[in-house]
Design a protein around this motif. Structure first.
Motif, PDB file in Angstrom:
ATOM      1  N   PRO A 159       0.842  -1.206   0.000  1.00  0.00           N
ATOM      2  CA  PRO A 159       0.000   0.000   0.000  1.00  0.00           C
ATOM      3  C   PRO A 159       0.876   1.254   0.000  1.00  0.00           C
ATOM      4  O   PRO A 159       1.999   1.236   0.489  1.00  0.00           O
ATOM      5  N   ARG A 160       0.347   2.318  -0.558  1.00  0.00           N
ATOM      6  CA  ARG A 160       1.085   3.579  -0.600  1.00  0.00           C
ATOM      7  C   ARG A 160       1.203   4.162   0.796  1.00  0.00           C
ATOM      8  O   ARG A 160       0.246   4.176   1.560  1.00  0.00           O
ATOM      9  N   SER A 161       2.380   4.653   1.096  1.00  0.00           N
ATOM     10  CA  SER A 161       2.644   5.217   2.410  1.00  0.00           C
ATOM     11  C   SER A 161       2.296   6.697   2.455  1.00  0.00           C
ATOM     12  O   SER A 161       2.805   7.485   1.659  1.00  0.00           O
ATOM     13  N   THR A 162       1.442   7.060   3.398  1.00  0.00           N
ATOM     14  CA  THR A 162       1.103   8.468   3.596  1.00  0.00           C
ATOM     15  C   THR A 162       2.333   9.240   4.042  1.00  0.00           C
ATOM     16  O   THR A 162       2.556  10.383   3.625  1.00  0.00           O
ATOM     17  N   GLN A 163       3.157   8.614   4.871  1.00  0.00           N
ATOM     18  CA  GLN A 163       4.370   9.258   5.366  1.00  0.00           C
ATOM     19  C   GLN A 163       5.329   9.569   4.214  1.00  0.00           C
ATOM     20  O   GLN A 163       5.893  10.659   4.139  1.00  0.00           O
ATOM     21  N   GLY A 202      13.908  10.876   1.219  1.00  0.00           N
ATOM     22  CA  GLY A 202      14.263   9.548   1.712  1.00  0.00           C
ATOM     23  C   GLY A 202      13.448   8.434   1.069  1.00  0.00           C
ATOM     24  O   GLY A 202      13.153   7.422   1.696  1.00  0.00           O
ATOM     25  N   VAL A 203      13.070   8.648  -0.191  1.00  0.00           N
ATOM     26  CA  VAL A 203      12.318   7.637  -0.943  1.00  0.00           C
ATOM     27  C   VAL A 203      13.040   7.358  -2.256  1.00  0.00           C
ATOM     28  O   VAL A 203      13.916   8.119  -2.668  1.00  0.00           O
ATOM     29  N   GLY A 204      12.654   6.296  -2.922  1.00  0.00           N
ATOM     30  CA  GLY A 204      13.223   5.988  -4.226  1.00  0.00           C
ATOM     31  C   GLY A 204      12.529   6.765  -5.330  1.00  0.00           C
ATOM     32  O   GLY A 204      11.374   7.186  -5.182  1.00  0.00           O
ATOM     33  N   LYS A 205      13.226   6.953  -6.439  1.00  0.00           N
ATOM     34  CA  LYS A 205      12.619   7.642  -7.583  1.00  0.00           C
ATOM     35  C   LYS A 205      11.370   6.908  -8.063  1.00  0.00           C
ATOM     36  O   LYS A 205      10.402   7.538  -8.461  1.00  0.00           O
ATOM     37  N   THR A 206      11.395   5.581  -7.989  1.00  0.00           N
ATOM     38  CA  THR A 206      10.234   4.815  -8.445  1.00  0.00           C
ATOM     39  C   THR A 206       8.999   5.122  -7.598  1.00  0.00           C
ATOM     40  O   THR A 206       7.887   5.102  -8.110  1.00  0.00           O
ATOM     41  N   THR A 207       9.205   5.414  -6.318  1.00  0.00           N
ATOM     42  CA  THR A 207       8.087   5.787  -5.444  1.00  0.00           C
ATOM     43  C   THR A 207       7.432   7.058  -5.963  1.00  0.00           C
ATOM     44  O   THR A 207       6.205   7.186  -5.987  1.00  0.00           O
ATOM     45  N   ILE A 208       8.251   8.000  -6.386  1.00  0.00           N
ATOM     46  CA  ILE A 208       7.719   9.259  -6.923  1.00  0.00           C
ATOM     47  C   ILE A 208       7.023   9.009  -8.258  1.00  0.00           C
ATOM     48  O   ILE A 208       5.894   9.463  -8.473  1.00  0.00           O
TER      49      ILE A 208
END
Length: 125
Positions: free
Chosen positions: A10-14, A45-51
């Motif tokens: 699931p997508r993280s709100t944080q 603090g996330v990966g580019k793929t998350t964006i």
């Protein structure tokens, strides 16, 4: 009948909030043209793929980050038009009084005037 589970995590709100905050900070610090998805991902603090799972482009991410600030402005309904305007101005002043708020507003204006793709996405947000 089988239970269907969504694929993936699931997508993280944080993570999403970190992306928006990092985007606003970089927009204020270095401006739209100098910022990159790599820089935003690193700061958040996330990966580019998350964006890229959430946004098609840097312009779309920046417009969403700006919208997140704009959502903090509640349109009042005190029953009196002039009282509503006073409350609205006071709310807007609180956002723009912060250093980040002032810098972000300035960068929005500058970026929209120099980047038609950003201006178009921001206007349609």
């Amino acid at each position: 009948m089988s239970d269907c589970k969504p694929l993936g995590r699931p997508r993280s709100t944080q993570s999403h909030q970190a992306m928006l905050q990092a985007t606003l900070e970089l927009l204020a610090e270095i401006g739209f043209d100098a910022m990159s998805i790599d820089g935003i991902a690193n700061r958040a603090g996330v990966g580019k793929t998350t964006i890229y799972r959430r946004y098609k482009s840097k312009e779309e991410l920046v417009a969403d980050a700006i919208e997140s600030i704009r959502e903090e402005l509640l349109i009042p309904n005190t029953g009196n038009f002039w009282s509503d305007i006073d409350v609205l101005i006071e709310s807007a002043a609180q956002i723009t009084l912060s250093s980040l708020g002032r810098k972000t507003v300035a960068m929005i204006i500058n970026s929209a005037s120099s980047n038609s793709q950003f201006a178009q996405i921001y206007v349609t947000k």
